[in-house]
Write a protein that holds these residues in place. Structure first.
Motif, short mmCIF file in Angstrom:
data_model
loop_
_atom_site.label_atom_id
_atom_site.label_comp_id
_atom_site.label_asym_id
_atom_site.label_seq_id
_atom_site.Cartn_x
_atom_site.Cartn_y
_atom_site.Cartn_z
N GLY A 267 0.83 -1.21 0.00
CA GLY A 267 0.00 0.00 0.00
C GLY A 267 0.86 1.25 0.00
O GLY A 267 0.59 2.22 -0.73
N ALA A 268 1.92 1.24 0.81
CA ALA A 268 2.80 2.41 0.90
C ALA A 268 3.49 2.67 -0.44
O ALA A 268 3.56 3.80 -0.92
N ARG A 269 3.99 1.61 -1.06
CA ARG A 269 4.70 1.79 -2.35
C ARG A 269 3.76 2.34 -3.42
O ARG A 269 4.14 3.21 -4.20
N ALA A 270 2.54 1.81 -3.46
CA ALA A 270 1.58 2.29 -4.47
C ALA A 270 1.23 3.75 -4.21
O ALA A 270 1.05 4.53 -5.16
N ALA A 271 1.14 4.14 -2.95
CA ALA A 271 0.80 5.53 -2.62
C ALA A 271 1.93 6.46 -3.06
O ALA A 271 1.69 7.52 -3.64
N ILE A 272 3.17 6.06 -2.80
CA ILE A 272 4.32 6.88 -3.21
C ILE A 272 4.35 7.00 -4.73
O ILE A 272 4.61 8.07 -5.28
N LYS A 273 4.04 5.91 -5.41
CA LYS A 273 4.01 5.96 -6.87
C LYS A 273 2.92 6.93 -7.34
O LYS A 273 3.11 7.67 -8.31
N GLY A 274 1.79 6.95 -6.65
CA GLY A 274 0.64 7.71 -7.14
C GLY A 274 0.58 9.17 -6.73
O GLY A 274 0.00 9.99 -7.44
N THR A 275 1.17 9.53 -5.60
CA THR A 275 0.98 10.89 -5.10
C THR A 275 1.81 11.90 -5.89
O THR A 275 2.91 11.60 -6.32
N SER A 276 1.27 13.09 -6.08
CA SER A 276 2.12 14.13 -6.65
C SER A 276 2.36 15.23 -5.61
O SER A 276 3.37 15.90 -5.63
N LYS A 277 1.45 15.37 -4.65
CA LYS A 277 1.61 16.39 -3.61
C LYS A 277 2.42 15.91 -2.41
O LYS A 277 2.72 16.69 -1.51
N ASN A 278 2.69 14.59 -2.36
CA ASN A 278 3.33 14.00 -1.16
C ASN A 278 2.52 14.25 0.11
O ASN A 278 3.07 14.39 1.19
N ARG A 279 1.20 14.28 -0.04
CA ARG A 279 0.31 14.41 1.12
C ARG A 279 -0.65 13.23 1.07
O ARG A 279 -1.54 13.16 0.21
N ILE A 280 -0.44 12.30 2.01
CA ILE A 280 -1.13 11.01 1.94
C ILE A 280 -1.92 10.76 3.22
O ILE A 280 -1.41 10.95 4.31
N GLY A 281 -3.17 10.35 3.08
CA GLY A 281 -3.98 9.95 4.22
C GLY A 281 -3.95 8.44 4.38
O GLY A 281 -3.83 7.71 3.39
N VAL A 282 -4.03 7.97 5.61
CA VAL A 282 -4.12 6.52 5.86
C VAL A 282 -5.24 6.30 6.86
O VAL A 282 -5.27 6.94 7.91
N ILE A 283 -6.17 5.42 6.52
CA ILE A 283 -7.18 5.06 7.52
C ILE A 283 -7.01 3.58 7.88
O ILE A 283 -6.60 2.77 7.04
N GLY A 284 -7.27 3.25 9.13
CA GLY A 284 -7.09 1.87 9.58
C GLY A 284 -7.66 1.69 10.98
O GLY A 284 -8.35 2.57 11.49
N THR A 285 -7.34 0.55 11.57
CA THR A 285 -7.81 0.30 12.94
C THR A 285 -6.95 1.11 13.92
O THR A 285 -5.93 1.68 13.53
#
Lengths: 277, 277
Positions: free
Chosen positions: B99-117
């Motif tokens: 999940g982290a790798r795909a997010a880094i690949k996809g983000t352009s703003k380098n601002r990422i949210g994560v939801i979880g338990t």
């Protein structure tokens, strides 16, 4: 080992699309790149010649103790990947499987287009990769031999590029594909024009981006990601004109002070270990 | 070896989102799945207990000679991945790094949210993974403890689910993220509602989908993809109610005649090799 560079080889500047993504997705990793610009394009050459050139580049990289080899050229991947995987003890990645896997992940209609050089399309490398994963996939391959010369000459935008993209991709328009693989690492520079022509309903997969992602997975799996604090180094070699390579690299990678050196690959001694003969 | 199954473990039905993607992206592979429904959710339990439960599931899978283990639960990944990677001789994948790798690949703003338990968010597993790849990444973690019970009870659509999604995600709305990681394998069932609420400008990454992709990369790299013609087999075990597990699995996987059996994990003998003690 962890701080050793990743070796990237390509027929010219196209592999810089992979470099750009490695820098973005793996910012701690050093890179040594060879672009065989003097003998580019590979896409219409005999297979024996492509194999020979690819082995010469690989041999040249031995002195840098690379921890992974990426064949950033679809044509060279189609011809030489299996051979180099058998011969080298480090992980060897081509660009075909990463592109194929991403396309399978992304498609919902199972109707996928692939564009590439004549050798890549003729080799059916993507078709084989796609159908080995999912038999039901319908693949439309299309050679676009005019794209590489456009990019290598720096003309990846403007009216000539637009017209070339439209004329080349016209046969794909009616195939009802939902995914298009850019099966040549030069093509992402034409992506804005390709996207304009095909429309938003077609998802475009850049094999280069996907390869950077898979390099990250394999370096992580083999515990060889660079987790030291040593600043990464980027070194580039070209068999062609240093100043024009530098110009394209600077503009595409947005890096200043790029270290580009000229090399002559025809002097490289290819020993039996790496040779295909 | 090539035709041996992939083992997938989860705290309940959430890991079926990984199963669905494995079936789609790797249609030749057999699967053995354990959902520890009786003790779900893991997300608010003490770490020692999560470790113990995860080891019990892994131990149970030994009899199937699995060729790869996927910890399809973010909470269990955050707690037990490193331990199991050291103990087992097969590749062990968690859902956090894909999940982290795909997010880094996809983000352009380098601002990422994560939801979880609560445990996943509290462990900062995604934050660590994201920032170890790209230091400059800004990560907003948000625990959504109400999502898992909604999904486990089959209520992943309708007005109650809508309201819960809106209330839970409100704090993320103003953070200007361009990418959201669904850091729990239950959450993709709520994805349509999450997408409606956050809008099209936020790219949603399902760790499950990405994990299937990485499983494919590693099986290819280790030459253990199933290339035989033997039809794949899917076997499911649950510690909870067989009929409700079957109902959710049938609806989510669109499979008929699902083989679901009941197991009791508290009887499993955990030997020293796999145990954390």
């Amino acid at each position: 080992m962890k701080q050793n560079p990743i070796g990237i080889i390509d027929s010219g500047v196209g592999g810089l699309t992979v470099v750009k993504e490695i820098i973005r997705q793996l910012p701690n990793e050093s890179i040594v790149y060879i672009g065989d610009t003097a003998r580019c394009p590979y896409g219409s050459r005999p297979k024996e010649e492509i194999m020979k050139f690819t082995i010469e580049m690989t041999k040249y990289l031995e002195r840098f103790q690379i921890k992974m080899l990426i064949i950033a050229c679809n044509t060279a991947t189609a011809v030489a990947l299996q051979h180099l995987r058998k011969k080298l003890s480090i992980p060897v990645l081509g660009v075909v499987h990463p592109g194929a896997r991403a396309a399978i992940k992304g498609t919902s209609k199972n109707r996928i287009g692939v564009i590439g050089t004549e050798v890549t399309i003729g080799s059916k490398a993507y078709e084989t990769a796609l159908q080995s994963i999912q038999k039901r996939t319908i693949v439309y391959g299309l050679a676009c031999p005019e794209f590489v010369p456009l990019v290598e000459s720096g003309q990846w935008s403007g009216p000539i590029a637009e017209k070339t993209v439209e004329n080349s991709l016209a046969p794909l328009k009616k195939k009802d594909i939902d995914t298009l693989i850019l099966g040549c690492t030069h093509y992402p520079l034409l992506e804005p024009l390709i996207r304009d022509y095909l429309g938003d309903d077609v998802q475009i997969i850049s094999s280069g981006e996907e390869t950077a992602r898979e390099a990250s997975v394999i370096l992580d799996h083999t515990k060889s990601l660079n987790d030291t604090n040593i600043k990464p180094k980027y070194r580039f070699f070209t068999t062609g004109c240093v100043s024009s390579f530098k110009e394209i690299a600077r503009s595409w990678l947005c890096l200043e002070n790029i270290d580009v050196q000229s090399i002559n690959l025809s002097n490289v001694q290819v020993n039996r270990e790496v040779s295909s003969k």
